[in-house]
Design an enzyme around this catalytic site. Structure first.
Site, PDB file in Angstrom:
ATOM      1  N   ALA A 111       0.854  -1.191   0.000  1.00 15.42           N
ATOM      2  CA  ALA A 111       0.000   0.000   0.000  1.00 15.42           C
ATOM      3  C   ALA A 111       0.881   1.228   0.000  1.00 15.42           C
ATOM      4  O   ALA A 111       2.035   1.188   0.441  1.00 15.42           O
ATOM      5  CB  ALA A 111      -0.931   0.009   1.215  1.00 15.42           C
ATOM      6  N   ALA A 112       0.338   2.317  -0.519  1.00 12.42           N
ATOM      7  CA  ALA A 112       1.048   3.591  -0.564  1.00 12.42           C
ATOM      8  C   ALA A 112       0.045   4.710  -0.383  1.00 12.42           C
ATOM      9  O   ALA A 112      -1.125   4.593  -0.756  1.00 12.42           O
ATOM     10  CB  ALA A 112       1.804   3.748  -1.883  1.00 12.42           C
ATOM     11  N   GLY A 113       0.494   5.790   0.221  1.00  9.38           N
ATOM     12  CA  GLY A 113      -0.372   6.944   0.450  1.00  9.38           C
ATOM     13  C   GLY A 113       0.446   8.179   0.721  1.00  9.38           C
ATOM     14  O   GLY A 113       1.668   8.203   0.503  1.00  9.38           O
ATOM     15  N   TYR A 115       1.232   9.320   3.520  1.00 10.03           N
ATOM     16  CA  TYR A 115       2.112   9.098   4.661  1.00 10.03           C
ATOM     17  C   TYR A 115       3.415   8.428   4.244  1.00 10.03           C
ATOM     18  O   TYR A 115       4.444   8.585   4.880  1.00 10.03           O
ATOM     19  CB  TYR A 115       1.408   8.216   5.698  1.00 10.03           C
ATOM     20  N   GLY A 116       3.375   7.619   3.169  1.00  8.58           N
ATOM     21  CA  GLY A 116       4.532   6.849   2.747  1.00  8.58           C
ATOM     22  C   GLY A 116       4.097   5.531   2.141  1.00  8.58           C
ATOM     23  O   GLY A 116       3.153   5.485   1.346  1.00  8.58           O
ATOM     24  N   VAL A 118       3.695   1.005   2.820  1.00 16.15           N
ATOM     25  CA  VAL A 118       3.637  -0.133   3.731  1.00 16.15           C
ATOM     26  C   VAL A 118       4.181  -1.348   2.996  1.00 16.15           C
ATOM     27  O   VAL A 118       3.745  -1.657   1.881  1.00 16.15           O
ATOM     28  CB  VAL A 118       2.202  -0.405   4.223  1.00 16.15           C
ATOM     29  N   LYS A 182       5.725  -0.006   8.020  1.00 11.36           N
ATOM     30  CA  LYS A 182       5.224   1.279   7.532  1.00 11.36           C
ATOM     31  C   LYS A 182       6.364   2.282   7.543  1.00 11.36           C
ATOM     32  O   LYS A 182       6.880   2.641   8.597  1.00 11.36           O
ATOM     33  CB  LYS A 182       4.071   1.761   8.417  1.00 11.36           C
ATOM     34  N   ASP A 307     -10.584   8.493  11.740  1.00 12.61           N
ATOM     35  CA  ASP A 307     -10.382   8.114  10.338  1.00 12.61           C
ATOM     36  C   ASP A 307     -10.802   6.668  10.111  1.00 12.61           C
ATOM     37  O   ASP A 307     -10.108   5.901   9.431  1.00 12.61           O
ATOM     38  CB  ASP A 307      -8.926   8.317   9.929  1.00 12.61           C
TER      39      ASP A 307
END
Length: 608
Positions: A111-113, A115-116, A118, A182, A307
């Site tokens: 995963a990516a977002g 924040y950075g 995972v 993460k 969230d």
């Protein structure tokens, strides 16, 4: 002012330090005996007054003197010792710190977002025996932990919720096989110093490389990372993602969590395929109960998640829910500043409570329960119940939050138009004027019709499920169900029972998370760091070689100087011997001036 030894010891016992004086004491062979006897006493007293000196810190001596020592004022000495000892401590800490790649084998990112990223990883074989048994996943104990949770909530109530703990899946408390790492993006920016290459210099995507005309400025750790680290270190609950480790390496932060093979968003997408049926009722009930159990734990510890959404609800392969991503979470007990001051926009737009959409400055844990209601509706219908479009913040005016008209429209179309009759404080919200200007039409409450028509009218869920959903989606946050009340709802009392394993009874398995290996910047960063370390080692070796050469040259120069000194000493000795011989034979300068030389045996010879 002077103290006797007895009074001085009394002052020491009550924690009063000796008055600071800067004195110079000279030690010599002629020093009186009384002063030499006082030195052991003063040294023993200083050992009780101050920290033990660092053996690596040299004594302060005056240049060009022997046996002369200058003392430092006592407070300054204490400060210098306490500061200078941090250096060796940090050095020892750095030596014992292990890197991410030396402990974990990275399999790829999942995963990516913003924040950075995972990453999925597994512990290296050489680390398995060194890891404590309690450092991994909490696992599912054989005891009925769900019933224990219910007993805490339901002290004197005779009606208790029976949890079905039977499962066909073998569950143990051993060390987890996989981890989720993460990696947070560093809060930094690149400043261009000079650019004379016609735009040729630019940052390559996905790494932290810096070109010659750029300087990297680190602005610190992100607020999201600080929140998640500080909260996850203190939380320990079955339905909260467990933090295993925190690693700080090369100005990057890595949080190591227990790994879950699924999340609710993936499950919903998988079930929404035309060839599949809706999610079974027992699975939905078990998932929602575990979500509420985790939310109850957070709220009892004065924590708002802020969230909650399907993407942040993990599910293990054993059907256990794990609430994750506490980057927006915050403690709400006696906050130093209002929740709105810290974060003006919270909760993803589709799961945002109406009081937040109306610009409330002070909100309660009810915002999390609204999000749980949206998740329940999405599990039932396999699509978001309030799928609105978010109005973006004006970049030129980031302080003002835009009015989310479209999202409110989606809510009103299903729940009806809110009024002060069902929402007492509606007219006290900051965006109430905008609300009245945009919503003049009165919509009825269509939640019951929506519930009947989901999945083409093929809804197998009971009316108790609709009551729970309606209680979670109340407009007024004061009338909305709390997490404790939702756990005790009659929906969880009726059959089928809540399963400890949410996947119990399914005749199919959900696919595992997809792993992406095409953009694995954690390996690239590690390779760059290794290259930098190798370069540093080479530079250190070169410096050592240069130092050795310099030492050899210095030693050769010293040898030549010693040889010259020895030759001079030989010449001096020869001259001394010759002068002694002349004196023994009575030779003097008078004879030399007259032209007479001495010969052996006392014979004189006239020159010329």
């Amino acid at each position: 002012m002077s103290y006797s030894s007895a009074s001085f010891r009394k002052l020491n016992n009550v924690g009063i330090s000796q008055p600071s004086q800067t004195t110079t004491t000279t030690t010599s062979a002629n020093q009186p005996q009384s002063q030499s006897q006082q030195q052991p006493l003063q040294q023993s007293q200083q050992q009780h007054l101050h920290m033990k000196p660092n053996p690596h810190i040299p004594h302060h001596q005056l240049p060009g003197t022997v046996g002369t020592r200058t003392s430092i004022p006592q407070p300054a000495l204490m400060a210098s010792n306490s500061i200078l000892t941090l250096g060796p401590f940090k050095h020892r800490k750095d030596l014992t710190r292990e890197s991410v790649l030396s402990t974990y084998q990275i399999m790829g990112y999942i995963a990516a977002g913003t924040y950075g990223k995972v990453y999925k990883a597994k512990l290296k074989s050489n680390k398995l025996n060194k890891t404590d048994d309690d450092s991994g996943i909490d696992g599912i104990n054989n005891k009925d932990i769900f019933s224990e949770s219910m007993n805490d909530l339901h002290h004197d109530n005779s009606s208790s919720i029976m949890i079905n703990t039977t499962t066909n899946i073998t569950i143990n408390n051993s060390l987890p096989q996989f981890f989720a790492i993460k990696k947070f993006k560093s809060d930094n920016h690149h400043h261009h110093i000079n650019n004379n290459n016609n735009g040729g210099n630019h940052l390559s995507k996905g790494n932290n490389s810096i070109h010659q005309d750029e300087v990297l400025h680190y602005t610190g750790i992100s607020q999201s990372a600080i929140r998640e680290m500080s909260l996850c270190r203190e939380l320990n609950n079955k339905n909260i993602t467990k933090l295993v480790d925190i690693i700080l390496e090369n100005k990057s932060i890595y949080m190591v969590f227990e790994f879950c093979e699924h999340d609710l968003l993936q499950i919903i997408h998988y079930q929404s395929h035309p060839d599949f049926k809706p999610i079974p009722c027992p699975t939905i009930k078990s998932l929602i109960w575990q979500i509420l159990n985790g939310v109850t734990f957070l709220h009892k510890n004065w924590i708002l998640h802020r969230d909650l959404k399907p993407a942040n609800i993990m599910v293990s392969s054993q059907g256990v829910v794990k609430i994750g991503d506490l980057g927006l979470a915050r403690k709400f007990k006696s906050p130093l500043q209002s929740l709105y001051t810290g974060d003006k926009v919270v909760v993803t737009i589709w799961y945002r409570a109406p009081e937040l959409l109306l610009g409330t400055r002070h909100y309660t844990p009810a915002v999390d329960l609204w999000a749980v209601g949206c998740i329940l509706a999405e599990l039932l219908s396999l699509r978001p119940i309030f799928k609105g479009e978010e109005a973006k913040i004006d970049l030129n005016n980031k302080k003002s939050v835009p009015f989310q008209k479209n999202q409110l429209q989606k809510i009103i179309e299903i729940l009806g138009t809110p009024t002060t009759d069902i929402w007492n404080n509606l007219n006290k919200y900051p965006e109430y004027l905008s609300f009245t200007q945009h919503f003049n039409q009165n919509y009825p409450n269509n939640l019951s019709n929506w519930f009947k028509l989901i999945n083409g009218g093929n809804n197998q869920n009971s009316e108790k499920c609709l009551e729970l959903l309606s209680g979670l989606l109340k407009y007024d946050p004061e009338l909305r169900l709390t997490a404790d009340q939702a756990l005790l709802h009659p929906y969880f009392l009726e059959l089928p029972k809540v399963n400890e394993n949410a996947f119990e009874g399914l005749n199919y398995k959900y696919p595992n998370r997809k792993i992406y290996t095409d953009d694995n910047d954690i390996m690239t960063t590690a390779a760059n760091n290794n290259n930098n370390n190798n370069n540093n080692n080479n530079n250190n070796n070169n410096n050592n070689n240069n130092n050795n050469n310099n030492n050899n040259n210095n030693s050769g120069h010293q040898l030549s100087q010693q040889q010259n000194v020895q030759i001079q000493q030989v010449h001096q000795m020869q001259q001394q011997i010759h002068s002694q011989q002349l004196q023994s034979h009575g030779a003097n300068s008078t004879y030399k001036r007259s032209g007479i030389d001495d010969l052996p045996g006392g014979i004189r010879k006239k020159r010329g």
